[in-house]
Scaffold this motif. Structure first.
Motif, PDB file in Angstrom:
ATOM      1  N   SER A  41       5.838   1.557  -9.819  1.00  0.00           N
ATOM      2  CA  SER A  41       4.662   2.222  -9.247  1.00  0.00           C
ATOM      3  C   SER A  41       4.142   1.494  -8.014  1.00  0.00           C
ATOM      4  O   SER A  41       3.437   2.084  -7.190  1.00  0.00           O
ATOM      5  CB  SER A  41       3.552   2.305 -10.302  1.00  0.00           C
ATOM      6  OG  SER A  41       3.170   1.003 -10.726  1.00  0.00           O
ATOM      7  N   THR A  42       4.469   0.200  -7.876  1.00  0.00           N
ATOM      8  CA  THR A  42       4.002  -0.571  -6.729  1.00  0.00           C
ATOM      9  C   THR A  42       4.939  -0.481  -5.524  1.00  0.00           C
ATOM     10  O   THR A  42       4.643  -1.061  -4.483  1.00  0.00           O
ATOM     11  CB  THR A  42       3.845  -2.048  -7.116  1.00  0.00           C
ATOM     12  OG1 THR A  42       5.083  -2.525  -7.662  1.00  0.00           O
ATOM     13  CG2 THR A  42       2.745  -2.229  -8.141  1.00  0.00           C
ATOM     14  N   THR A  43       6.062   0.236  -5.667  1.00  0.00           N
ATOM     15  CA  THR A  43       6.990   0.378  -4.545  1.00  0.00           C
ATOM     16  C   THR A  43       6.378   1.278  -3.472  1.00  0.00           C
ATOM     17  O   THR A  43       5.864   2.349  -3.775  1.00  0.00           O
ATOM     18  CB  THR A  43       8.325   0.973  -5.020  1.00  0.00           C
ATOM     19  OG1 THR A  43       8.861   0.154  -6.057  1.00  0.00           O
ATOM     20  CG2 THR A  43       9.323   1.040  -3.879  1.00  0.00           C
ATOM     21  N   ASN A  44       6.449   0.829  -2.245  1.00  0.00           N
ATOM     22  CA  ASN A  44       5.879   1.575  -1.131  1.00  0.00           C
ATOM     23  C   ASN A  44       6.774   2.767  -0.782  1.00  0.00           C
ATOM     24  O   ASN A  44       7.903   2.598  -0.312  1.00  0.00           O
ATOM     25  CB  ASN A  44       5.740   0.642   0.075  1.00  0.00           C
ATOM     26  CG  ASN A  44       5.106   1.337   1.268  1.00  0.00           C
ATOM     27  OD1 ASN A  44       4.769   2.522   1.204  1.00  0.00           O
ATOM     28  ND2 ASN A  44       4.928   0.608   2.345  1.00  0.00           N
ATOM     29  N   PRO A  55      -0.452   2.604   0.748  1.00  0.00           N
ATOM     30  CA  PRO A  55       0.747   3.170   0.107  1.00  0.00           C
ATOM     31  C   PRO A  55       0.655   3.191  -1.406  1.00  0.00           C
ATOM     32  O   PRO A  55       1.192   4.074  -2.058  1.00  0.00           O
ATOM     33  CB  PRO A  55       1.858   2.222   0.586  1.00  0.00           C
ATOM     34  CG  PRO A  55       1.356   1.648   1.863  1.00  0.00           C
ATOM     35  CD  PRO A  55      -0.130   1.515   1.683  1.00  0.00           C
ATOM     36  N   VAL A  56      -0.012   2.194  -1.993  1.00  0.00           N
ATOM     37  CA  VAL A  56      -0.179   2.138  -3.447  1.00  0.00           C
ATOM     38  C   VAL A  56      -1.676   2.055  -3.742  1.00  0.00           C
ATOM     39  O   VAL A  56      -2.343   1.110  -3.320  1.00  0.00           O
ATOM     40  CB  VAL A  56       0.540   0.921  -4.052  1.00  0.00           C
ATOM     41  CG1 VAL A  56       0.311   0.872  -5.550  1.00  0.00           C
ATOM     42  CG2 VAL A  56       2.031   0.971  -3.737  1.00  0.00           C
ATOM     43  N   PHE A  57      -2.207   3.056  -4.443  1.00  0.00           N
ATOM     44  CA  PHE A  57      -3.634   3.060  -4.777  1.00  0.00           C
ATOM     45  C   PHE A  57      -3.771   3.589  -6.193  1.00  0.00           C
ATOM     46  O   PHE A  57      -3.826   4.799  -6.426  1.00  0.00           O
ATOM     47  CB  PHE A  57      -4.405   3.942  -3.792  1.00  0.00           C
ATOM     48  CG  PHE A  57      -5.906   3.765  -3.881  1.00  0.00           C
ATOM     49  CD1 PHE A  57      -6.531   2.764  -3.156  1.00  0.00           C
ATOM     50  CD2 PHE A  57      -6.677   4.574  -4.696  1.00  0.00           C
ATOM     51  CE1 PHE A  57      -7.900   2.582  -3.237  1.00  0.00           C
ATOM     52  CE2 PHE A  57      -8.048   4.401  -4.787  1.00  0.00           C
ATOM     53  CZ  PHE A  57      -8.660   3.401  -4.051  1.00  0.00           C
ATOM     54  N   GLU A  58      -3.797   2.697  -7.146  1.00  0.00           N
ATOM     55  CA  GLU A  58      -3.892   3.106  -8.540  1.00  0.00           C
ATOM     56  C   GLU A  58      -4.687   2.079  -9.323  1.00  0.00           C
ATOM     57  O   GLU A  58      -4.741   0.895  -8.971  1.00  0.00           O
ATOM     58  CB  GLU A  58      -2.506   3.284  -9.153  1.00  0.00           C
ATOM     59  CG  GLU A  58      -1.677   2.001  -9.175  1.00  0.00           C
ATOM     60  CD  GLU A  58      -0.345   2.195  -9.851  1.00  0.00           C
ATOM     61  OE1 GLU A  58       0.096   3.353  -9.941  1.00  0.00           O
ATOM     62  OE2 GLU A  58       0.241   1.203 -10.298  1.00  0.00           O
TER      63      GLU A  58
END
Length: 385
Positions: A176-179, A341-344
Motif C-alpha cells: 500500500s505504500t508503493t508510489n 502518492p500515499v495517503f492512508e
C-alpha cells in the motif's frame, strides 16, 4: 456490572453537557488522526524505500548530473547486483496544475531494481520495445483516466519541446505504500532528442539507483562507490534510498514539526475541556460522594466511578472520531490526487488516537477523583439540598 450501570447513568445525567463534551472529543481525536495521517504521507516515500537499494548522485548537488560512463564503473564495484538510472523529467500535462512525478528511466535495468512495481509481462515488453512508450501508476491512471494505448502529450520544461508518450502499461504497487502516482518514460528517448537539440546536455544522468546483495553491506558499498569517483570532476554521494528520501523531507522539516505540534496542542486543549467537565460533575455530586462514604464505600470505589465515567466519555468520542476519519481520509486522498502518492490511515495512527483518548480520560479524572476521596462526610452531607 452494577458499577458499570452506575457509571453509564452518571454519564447520561446531563445529556446536553455530555453530548457537547463527546462532540469536542470527536473533533479533537479526528483532527489528531488527520494531522498524523498528513505527517505519515510526508514520510511515505522513505517508509517504502528498499533496504537493498542505494542512490548515487552528484556530491555537489542533486542539480548537477553525472556522466553516463559511471554506470559500468559502479557495476564493477564488489557487492553491486544491478545498476539503473533516472532523470527527473518535469513536463506539463495540459495545465501546470496537473503536477505529477515523471522520470526518464533506463528501462529494464531500472524496473528490475523495483520489484514492488507490479506490471503484466506483455505490458512491460511493450514498453521496452517502444522508445516513445510510457508506464503510468494506477493512482495516476485513475486520476486522469489514462488507459493503455492513450497518448499523453507533455510540454517539456527541463527538457524543452513537445513530447508525445504512448501508455504501454499501468503498474500497481505490491504494498500500500508503493508510489503509483508516477510516470516513467525512456531515458534513451530523451537523450536522443538532446543529442540533436542540446548536445552538451546529452549522456548525463540525474541519479544512479544501485541494487546491492546484502543490506548490511550498504555502508561499505556506498563508500566504495564514492571512493571510485573521488578527486574526479563529478564526485559522487551514495546513500541508502531511505536516507535519500529523508533528505527531501528534511527540506520541509519546519512544516512537519508545525503540524506535529498542532496535533498535540489539539489533544491538550480537549484534555483541559474534559477535565473541566469532570470537575463540574464532581462538584455537583459532593453530597452523593459523602453519602456513599457514610454507607461504607471507600475511596477506591469513588475513584473507579469518576475514572470510569471519564474513560467512557473519552473512548466513546475516540471511536466516533476514528470511524469518521477513514472515509474522510479516503475522500481527501482522492481530492489531492498525486500531491501525496500515499495517503492512508495507518494502524499506528489509530493506536495513537486510542492512547490519546485514554490519556485524556485519565488526566481529566485526576482532580475530581482527589476531591471526591478527600470530601468530609459531614460537610458533604451538609451540602445536600
Amino acid at each position: 456490572m452494577y458499577t458499570l450501570r452506575l457509571i453509564v447513568k452518571n454519564s447520561l445525567r446531563h445529556k446536553l453537557r455530555t453530548s457537547l463534551t463527546i462532540l469536542g472529543l470527536v473533533v479533537a481525536i479526528f483532527a489528531f488522526g488527520l494531522l498524523q495521517t498528513v505527517i505519515d504521507a510526508w514520510y511515505a516515500g522513505a517508509e517504502g524505500a528498499s533496504n537493498t537499494t542505494l542512490v548515487t548522485r552528484n556530491k555537489t548537488s542533486l542539480v548537477f548530473p553525472l556522466p553516463l560512463s559511471y554506470e559500468a564503473r559502479i557495476h564493477a564495484v564488489a557487492g553491486v547486483a544491478g545498476v539503473g538510472y533516472a532523470n527527473w523529467f518535469q513536463g506539463t500535462y495540459k495545465d501546470p496544475k496537473n503536477f505529477f512525478a515523471q522520470f526518464a528511466i533506463s528501462g529494464a535495468s531500472y524496473l528490475d531494481i523495483y520489484p514492488d512495481y507490479l506490471l503484466p509481462h506483455d505490458q512491460r515488453a511493450a514498453f521496452l520495445r517502444d522508445r516513445k512508450g510510457a508506464l503510468v501508476g494506477r493512482k495516476l491512471a485513475d486520476q486522469f483516466g489514462f488507459k493503455v494505448g492513450d497518448v499523453i502529450p507533455l510540454k517539456g520544461t527541463i527538457y524543452p519541446g513537445d513530447w508525445e508518450l504512448v501508455v504501454r502499461g499501468i503498474f500497481d504497487g505490491r504494498q500500500s505504500t508503493t508510489n503509483t502516482a508516477t510516470l516513467f518514460l525512456h531515458w534513451d528517448y530523451v537523450n536522443e532528442s538532446l543529442k540533436k537539440t542540446l548536445p552538451r546536455r546529452a549522456n548525463q544522468i540525474g541519479v544512479y539507483v544501485v541494487r546491492i546483495d546484502e543490506p548490511e553491506n550498504a555502508a561499505a558499498i556506498s563508500a566504495a562507490i564514492d571512493k571510485e569517483f573521488s578527486n574526479s570532476l563529478a564526485e559522487t554521494l551514495t546513500e541508502t534510498e531511505k536516507a535519500f528520501q529523508l533528505g527531501f523531507v528534511s527540506m520541509s522539516e519546519a512544516i512537519v514539526v508545525a503540524i506535529r505540534v498542532v496535533s498535540f496542542v489539539v489533544i491538550v486543549i480537549i484534555a483541559a475541556v474534559m477535565a473541566n467537565t469532570m470537575a463540574m460533575s464532581a462538584r455537583e455530586r459532593l453530597g452523593e460522594y459523602a453519602t456513599l462514604k457514610a454507607l461504607g464505600f471507600g475511596p477506591g470505589f469513588l475513584t473507579a466511578m469518576i475514572l470510569g465515567e471519564s474513560l467512557l466519555l473519552s473512548l466513546f468520542g475516540a471511536v466516533l472520531g476514528i470511524v469518521i476519519l477513514f472515509p474522510f481520509a479516503a475522500f481527501l486522498g482522492n481530492v489531492m490526487g498525486t500531491l501525496f502518492p500515499v495517503f492512508e490511515v495507518t494502524r499506528l495512527t489509530v493506536l495513537q488516537q486510542i492512547l490519546a483518548a485514554l490519556a485524556i480520560g485519565l488526566v481529566a479524572a485526576i482532580a475530581p477523583a482527589l476531591r471526591a476521596t478527600r470530601v468530609n462526610i459531614v460537610e458533604g452531607l451538609r451540602s445536600i439540598g
